[in-house]
Motif scaffolding. Structure first.
Motif, PDB file in Angstrom:
ATOM      1  N   UNK A   1      -2.470  -1.484  -3.530  1.00  0.00           N
ATOM      2  CA  UNK A   1      -3.544  -0.562  -3.155  1.00  0.00           C
ATOM      3  C   UNK A   1      -2.984   0.851  -3.017  1.00  0.00           C
ATOM      4  N   UNK A   2      -3.652   1.810  -3.629  1.00  0.00           N
ATOM      5  CA  UNK A   2      -3.204   3.202  -3.560  1.00  0.00           C
ATOM      6  C   UNK A   2      -4.357   4.098  -3.103  1.00  0.00           C
ATOM      7  N   UNK A   3      -4.116   4.845  -2.043  1.00  0.00           N
ATOM      8  CA  UNK A   3      -5.129   5.773  -1.555  1.00  0.00           C
ATOM      9  C   UNK A   3      -5.140   7.034  -2.410  1.00  0.00           C
ATOM     10  N   UNK A   4      -6.312   7.664  -2.476  1.00  0.00           N
ATOM     11  CA  UNK A   4      -6.470   8.849  -3.314  1.00  0.00           C
ATOM     12  C   UNK A   4      -5.786  10.079  -2.745  1.00  0.00           C
ATOM     13  N   UNK A   5      -5.675  11.100  -3.579  1.00  0.00           N
ATOM     14  CA  UNK A   5      -5.100  12.384  -3.166  1.00  0.00           C
ATOM     15  C   UNK A   5      -5.976  13.060  -2.114  1.00  0.00           C
TER      16      UNK A   5
ATOM     17  N   UNK B   1       0.805  -1.215   0.000  1.00  0.00           N
ATOM     18  CA  UNK B   1       0.000   0.000   0.000  1.00  0.00           C
ATOM     19  C   UNK B   1       0.834   1.259   0.000  1.00  0.00           C
ATOM     20  N   UNK B   2       0.222   2.337  -0.484  1.00  0.00           N
ATOM     21  CA  UNK B   2       0.879   3.642  -0.489  1.00  0.00           C
ATOM     22  C   UNK B   2      -0.029   4.683  -1.105  1.00  0.00           C
ATOM     23  N   UNK B   3       0.429   5.916  -1.099  1.00  0.00           N
ATOM     24  CA  UNK B   3      -0.336   7.004  -1.704  1.00  0.00           C
ATOM     25  C   UNK B   3      -0.325   6.934  -3.218  1.00  0.00           C
ATOM     26  N   UNK B   4      -1.348   7.526  -3.835  1.00  0.00           N
ATOM     27  CA  UNK B   4      -1.507   7.486  -5.285  1.00  0.00           C
ATOM     28  C   UNK B   4      -0.291   8.061  -6.005  1.00  0.00           C
ATOM     29  N   UNK B   5       0.326   9.097  -5.432  1.00  0.00           N
ATOM     30  CA  UNK B   5       1.453   9.760  -6.084  1.00  0.00           C
ATOM     31  C   UNK B   5       2.732   8.930  -6.060  1.00  0.00           C
TER      32      UNK B   5
END
Length: 842
Positions: A489-493, A458-462
């Motif tokens: 999995x990538x979390x949104x901005x 997992x990590x941020x979208x950027x």
């Protein structure tokens, strides 16, 4: 005596039958059917032919002798016949000896069919590797291995961090507590990085400069010199957001310089000049720090300077995560503690043919890797390959000089190991003194803990490109596989009121500042009300929605608790269900099914919260309907609903304590058994107050009623207690956070003041209108037009205008309109005169 023809008489046959009733042959030998039925009836009276009866071949032979069904007078024969007929469908043709059970056991059970049921839904997660919602299937049973990219600790954690870590905390809790997976969660701390090195060095040099307390003239000169390279950077910047940020800094510095110059020219006292100098230092910190680092950065050699900064901010990060109720990881890794593992990881990549040494640094050969049949570079964002801006940002500010870039075989290659320059921390390696590249840290640390393949990363979208794409490439080059990560999995901005949030652009809100305005639960609810993979706008509207949602649920929980506190005996708690209960129960189970489907659909918490809101609305309607009918709501049903909602909120991390129902009261760690402890005393107080109010109303003692209202409105809210009075119903007692009640009281006060203001304003306007009307009524009709000399020049003997200002006679149409006005004023003036005569004119 024998009958004629030598055949035994009926009585003789019956006597013989009684001697051997167990033998059907006597019955079969009777030729007359009526006699045979009587004999059979007597015989059947001696045996059981219903419960546990299994008839034999002989039974079938007897029944086959019947020409018609037996008559009712033969009771036992009729029952025996119907019993066999029921089993075999009532047709003699169906009664075949070969199909009969001739054993003496019990009847066999009929065939049972299992219900078809419904096909259970499978959990699907949005996988960045496919850009689809894929069925989630861990590699090892129910165990889930999960690695998450942690923070680079060089500054305060902000709401962008909160977006990622709260979202992953929610997903982790749902997998663990709802879907019952055994989640093993690993997160890293990046404490070696270009940003950290540069920030630590600049902070150190700036503080040294500040301690020297340069005089105003020296400060002027240094700021002017430092501003030149800063202006050059500003001019070369094309990114509009970054350019705006740099211009903001430049304008602030110019303003501070002007104020200090003015203070010096006016020869203000030393304290005033020092105050302006300190302001300039503060505004010019970035400008001076960059300049000082360029001049003296290579002279910083104390490694503690580079370790103290990340240690401080890592501790602050952990405090923020605890304040946000984010679960701690099972394993936390720090880059500084894994340097030997990173060196070994890089060496194996080189040995496998995917890395090369250049001038003391080691780079990953993207072309060689991508050319291999089983490997593919940039699995997540293949369209970003060749994006030099993104690639250089991934390499870091200290690693994009011309000499560094020339060390690569291809611009797309990235550093696995960086040779250290003067002014940078370093560690020993086979290639000389150096430090890890950014991407390699996650691969080495995750590989050390989770092995050659993990279930979730997992990590941020950027971070998708280049960071995560580079992680995938170097890890699969190390393990020689193509499945280092199964689900990405990538979390949104996160945006701030629609604007991009960025620490480097100085456009961010720290977690600590956010928690000064809103609680951790409210922030979490705001995140839950949005998809974890989409952009979330952190704004007043977003937070107001979360606050209202929390209040809506809280009121429901408090109302249910009040219902459950009502005294009832053991039997009375089980109430008869009517239509309303059946309807609410069906809706409850329907909602649970929809919520389960939503959680299976990429853990769609937004839909879950909407369904929970709908369930609460239906429950509130049910409670209101029962109270209107003066009936007690069903305790067990409401308890089941509220317990389920509470459990879901616990799963999401929105309730921290072991509350059976609802939100805890009194703040974290201060509410253990608070409600159960104080509520009996509050109930006694409520009952006593109600009794006093009843007497006061009967005796018309308004002072006592006022004191009772003051207790409710002023005293109890300060203690976190709310009394709700309802006409004809007992007072409802609720424990609520003191801050919430005080805020409610202030809002109520503002509303009342606004009502009072509007009422006074309406009264004033009414008085003004009445005064204006009265003033108009006082004017006699012959005088009403004479004041309008800007319109008329001549009037008749009654004061009626005849000519305009130019001396022209008024037209018939104008005269007609003016006559109507004249007559209306004549009527008004008569009314006034009548009022004067009556003494009612003021």
């Amino acid at each position: 005596m024998a009958a004629a023809g030598g055949e035994p008489s009926l009585s003789e046959q019956l006597n013989d039958l009684s001697k051997s009733a167990s033998n059907y042959s006597f019955i079969l030998s009777i030729s007359e059917e009526e006699a045979r039925l009587k004999a059979l009836d007597k015989y059947l009276s001696t045996r059981s032919y219903i419960q546990g009866f299994t008839f034999s071949h002989a039974d079938v032979e007897v029944i086959r002798q019947f020409s018609r069904p037996p008559m009712d007078q033969h009771f036992h024969v009729v029952r025996w016949y119907r019993h066999i007929e029921a089993i075999y469908g009532g047709s003699n043709e169906k009664i075949e000896p070969c199909k009969l059970q001739t054993s003496k056991g019990k009847r066999a059970q009929p065939h049972w069919s299992s219900p078809e049921g419904t096909k259970p839904s499978k959990l699907r997660l949005y996988n960045s590797l496919t850009r689809n919602k894929d069925v989630f299937q861990p590699q090892n049973g129910k165990k889930v291995t999960w690695y998450c990219c942690g923070p680079t600790v060089y500054d305060a954690s902000h709401m962008g961090h909160a977006r990622s870590y709260i979202s992953f905390d929610i997903l982790r809790r749902v997998l663990r507590d709802y879907f019952k997976y055994d989640v093993f969660y690993c997160i890293n701390i990046t404490d070696i990085d270009d940003k950290i090195i540069k920030r630590a060095r600049q902070n150190y040099l700036f503080e040294q400069y500040r301690e020297k307390k340069p005089p105003a003239v020296q400060l002027f000169e240094d700021v002017q010199v430092a501003s030149k390279p800063f202006s050059a950077i500003l001019n070369d910047t094309t990114d509009p957001d970054k350019k705006q940020m740099l211009e903001r800094i430049q304008n602030a510095v110019k303003s501070a310089v002007e104020h200090l110059e003015e203070a010096v020219q006016k020869k203000l006292p030393g304290e005033e000049i020092n105050k302006h100098a300190e302001k300039l230092l503060e505004e010019a910190k970035d400008v001076l720090s960059e300049w000082l680092d360029t001049k003296f950065g290579s002279q910083v050699t104390d490694n503690s300077i580079f370790s103290n900064l990340p240690k401080f901010w890592e501790e602050e990060y952990h405090k923020d995560m605890e304040a946000l109720n984010v679960l701690p990881p099972d394993v936390l890794t720090r880059v500084s503690e894994y340097v030997p593992e990173i060196v070994a990881f890089v060496q194996k990549i080189v040995d496998n043919g995917y890395g090369y040494v250049s001038n003391g640094s080691v780079y990953f050969d993207t072309m060689k890797f991508d050319a291999t049949e089983k490997h593919s570079y940039a699995k997540l964002v293949p369209e970003a390959v060749g994006d030099q801006k993104a690639l250089q940002e991934g390499e870091g500010d200290l690693s994009i000089s011309a000499d560094r870039l020339n060390e690569k075989r291809s611009p797309n290659d990235f550093a696995l190991w960086k040779s250290s320059k003067p002014g940078e921390p370093s560690w020993d390696s086979p290639w000389g003194k150096g430090r890890p590249g950014w991407h390699i840290e996650c691969s080495a640390m995750a590989g050390s803990i989770l092995g050659e393949s993990m279930d979730i990363h997992g990590g941020g979208f950027d971070l998708r490109f280049p960071h995560h794409d580079n992680e995938l490439a170097q890890s699969e080059a190390y393990f020689e596989n193509d499945h280092w990560v199964r689900y990405f999995l990538h979390t949104g901005h996160l945006t701030i009121a629609g604007c991009k949030m960025s620490k480097s652009l100085k456009n961010f809100i720290t977690i600590k500042d956010a928690l000064k305005k809103h609680t951790a639960r409210q922030l979490r609810l705001a995140f839950l009300m949005h998809s974890w993979k989409d952009t979330l706008d952190y704004s007043n509207n977003t937070m107001e929605s979360a606050i209202q949602y929390e209040k809506f649920l809280s009121e429901f929980f408090l109302n249910v608790k009040d219902i459950l506190r009502a005294p009832v005996d053991l039997i009375g708690q089980f109430q008869k269900w009517e239509f309303r209960e059946t309807e609410l129960s069906k809706s409850f189970y329907d909602k649970k099914a929809v919520i389960h489907e939503a959680l299976c659909d990429n853990i769609d918490t937004r839909t879950v919260l909407e369904e929970m809101r709908s369930l609460v609305s239906q429950s509130n309607s049910y409670i209101a309907a029962k109270k209107t009918a003066r009936q007690m709501p069903n305790r067990l049903l409401l308890e089941s609903i509220s317990s389920y909602l509470t459990q879901m909120l616990k799963i999401f991390g929105a309730i921290e304590n072991d509350e059976a129902i609802g939100f805890p009261v009194g703040g974290n760690g201060q509410n253990i058994n608070l409600e159960s402890t104080v509520m009996p005393y509050l109930q006694v107080l409520s009952d006593f107050r109600e009794g006093v109010r009843q007497i006061a109303r009967e005796k018309k003692v308004t002072e006592v009623l006022q004191l009772s209202d003051a207790l409710r409105d002023d005293i109890l809210p300060e203690l976190g207690v709310r009394f709700e009075d309802h006409e004809g119903l007992p007072t409802v007692v609720k424990l609520v956070d003191r801050e919430t009640l005080l805020k409610e009281r202030e809002e109520k006060k503002k509303i009342e003041e606004e009502k009072k203001r509007k009422k006074e304003e309406a009264s004033r306007k009414k008085q003004e209108q009445e005064a204006a009307k009265l003033a108009k009524m006082k004017i006699p009709p012959h005088a009403m037009f004479k004041s309008e000399l800007d319109k008329y020049s001549k009037f008749d003997e009654n004061g009626f205008p005849t000519h305009d200002t130019e001396g022209k006679e008024l037209s018939k149409g104008q005269m007609k309109k003016l006559k109507k006005l004249y007559e209306a004023q004549e009527k008004l003036h008569k009314e006034y005169l009548q009022m004067v005569q009556n003494g009612t004119a003021n």
